[in-house]
Design a protein around this motif. Structure first.
Motif, PDB file in Angstrom:
ATOM      1  N   MET A   1       0.844  -1.167   0.000  1.00  0.00           N
ATOM      2  CA  MET A   1       0.000   0.000   0.000  1.00  0.00           C
ATOM      3  C   MET A   1       0.898   1.242   0.000  1.00  0.00           C
ATOM      4  O   MET A   1       1.859   1.321   0.762  1.00  0.00           O
ATOM      5  CB  MET A   1      -0.903  -0.064   1.222  1.00  0.00           C
ATOM      6  CG  MET A   1      -1.839   1.073   1.365  1.00  0.00           C
ATOM      7  SD  MET A   1      -3.047   0.657   2.632  1.00  0.00           S
ATOM      8  CE  MET A   1      -4.368   1.622   2.036  1.00  0.00           C
ATOM      9  N   PRO A   2       0.611   2.205  -0.827  1.00  0.00           N
ATOM     10  CA  PRO A   2       1.494   3.367  -0.934  1.00  0.00           C
ATOM     11  C   PRO A   2       1.737   4.117   0.384  1.00  0.00           C
ATOM     12  O   PRO A   2       2.851   4.568   0.629  1.00  0.00           O
ATOM     13  CB  PRO A   2       0.788   4.258  -1.957  1.00  0.00           C
ATOM     14  CG  PRO A   2       0.057   3.296  -2.834  1.00  0.00           C
ATOM     15  CD  PRO A   2      -0.417   2.225  -1.877  1.00  0.00           C
ATOM     16  N   ARG A   8       7.700   3.911   5.372  1.00  0.00           N
ATOM     17  CA  ARG A   8       9.055   3.348   5.280  1.00  0.00           C
ATOM     18  C   ARG A   8      10.040   4.387   4.761  1.00  0.00           C
ATOM     19  O   ARG A   8      11.161   4.502   5.264  1.00  0.00           O
ATOM     20  CB  ARG A   8       9.059   2.115   4.374  1.00  0.00           C
ATOM     21  CG  ARG A   8       8.415   0.907   5.019  1.00  0.00           C
ATOM     22  CD  ARG A   8       8.384  -0.344   4.166  1.00  0.00           C
ATOM     23  NE  ARG A   8       9.487  -0.522   3.264  1.00  0.00           N
ATOM     24  CZ  ARG A   8       9.405  -1.157   2.096  1.00  0.00           C
ATOM     25  NH1 ARG A   8       8.242  -1.640   1.693  1.00  0.00           N
ATOM     26  NH2 ARG A   8      10.456  -1.297   1.336  1.00  0.00           N
ATOM     27  N   ILE A   9       9.626   5.144   3.749  1.00  0.00           N
ATOM     28  CA  ILE A   9      10.495   6.181   3.186  1.00  0.00           C
ATOM     29  C   ILE A   9      10.830   7.214   4.247  1.00  0.00           C
ATOM     30  O   ILE A   9      11.969   7.692   4.325  1.00  0.00           O
ATOM     31  CB  ILE A   9       9.806   6.861   1.981  1.00  0.00           C
ATOM     32  CG1 ILE A   9       9.663   5.885   0.822  1.00  0.00           C
ATOM     33  CG2 ILE A   9      10.570   8.105   1.544  1.00  0.00           C
ATOM     34  CD1 ILE A   9       8.758   6.388  -0.295  1.00  0.00           C
ATOM     35  N   VAL A  18      15.456   3.902  -5.266  1.00  0.00           N
ATOM     36  CA  VAL A  18      14.546   2.750  -5.254  1.00  0.00           C
ATOM     37  C   VAL A  18      14.670   2.039  -6.595  1.00  0.00           C
ATOM     38  O   VAL A  18      14.613   2.681  -7.647  1.00  0.00           O
ATOM     39  CB  VAL A  18      13.085   3.208  -5.020  1.00  0.00           C
ATOM     40  CG1 VAL A  18      12.133   2.034  -5.057  1.00  0.00           C
ATOM     41  CG2 VAL A  18      12.970   3.961  -3.703  1.00  0.00           C
ATOM     42  N   THR A  19      14.840   0.715  -6.568  1.00  0.00           N
ATOM     43  CA  THR A  19      15.034  -0.046  -7.809  1.00  0.00           C
ATOM     44  C   THR A  19      13.916  -1.040  -8.109  1.00  0.00           C
ATOM     45  O   THR A  19      13.734  -1.422  -9.251  1.00  0.00           O
ATOM     46  CB  THR A  19      16.361  -0.818  -7.769  1.00  0.00           C
ATOM     47  OG1 THR A  19      16.358  -1.688  -6.625  1.00  0.00           O
ATOM     48  CG2 THR A  19      17.548   0.126  -7.677  1.00  0.00           C
ATOM     49  N   GLU A  23       7.817  -1.182  -6.026  1.00  0.00           N
ATOM     50  CA  GLU A  23       8.001   0.010  -5.196  1.00  0.00           C
ATOM     51  C   GLU A  23       7.966   1.279  -6.045  1.00  0.00           C
ATOM     52  O   GLU A  23       7.418   2.302  -5.637  1.00  0.00           O
ATOM     53  CB  GLU A  23       9.302  -0.097  -4.413  1.00  0.00           C
ATOM     54  CG  GLU A  23       9.227  -1.184  -3.348  1.00  0.00           C
ATOM     55  CD  GLU A  23      10.579  -1.581  -2.813  1.00  0.00           C
ATOM     56  OE1 GLU A  23      11.576  -1.498  -3.554  1.00  0.00           O
ATOM     57  OE2 GLU A  23      10.631  -1.981  -1.634  1.00  0.00           O
ATOM     58  N   ILE A  24       8.537   1.223  -7.250  1.00  0.00           N
ATOM     59  CA  ILE A  24       8.491   2.381  -8.153  1.00  0.00           C
ATOM     60  C   ILE A  24       7.047   2.694  -8.528  1.00  0.00           C
ATOM     61  O   ILE A  24       6.654   3.858  -8.594  1.00  0.00           O
ATOM     62  CB  ILE A  24       9.383   2.149  -9.394  1.00  0.00           C
ATOM     63  CG1 ILE A  24      10.859   2.181  -8.975  1.00  0.00           C
ATOM     64  CG2 ILE A  24       9.095   3.188 -10.480  1.00  0.00           C
ATOM     65  CD1 ILE A  24      11.837   1.797 -10.071  1.00  0.00           C
TER      66      ILE A  24
END
Length: 75
Positions: A1-2, A8-9, A18-19, A23-24
């Protein structure tokens, strides 16, 4: 969920690279809601995203109480 990802960010030092594609995709949602300032790869391409800042909207979302779930009732 965003919003969980936004939490977390918020615990990480910025800028954050972020890779992961999933997540992107969540970053795209947060950017569309103007909750973060981020450099994103083109849609459909692989690459990295760099989060530079959590905006005022993002900070407000982090401070807001979690919504309570309301069950549906049958009539």
């Amino acid at each position: 969920m965003p919003l969980d990802f936004l939490r977390r960010i918020s615990d990480e030092p910025l800028p954050l690279t972020v890779t992961g594609q999933q997540e992107i995709d969540q970053l795209r949602v947060l950017a569309a809601a103007q909750m973060i300032d981020v450099d994103l790869p083109s849609v459909g391409s692989t690459g990295v995203a760099v989060v530079h800042k959590i905006t005022g909207y993002g900070r407000a979302a982090l401070l807001a109480p979690a919504p309570r779930s309301q069950g549906l009732t049958k009539k």
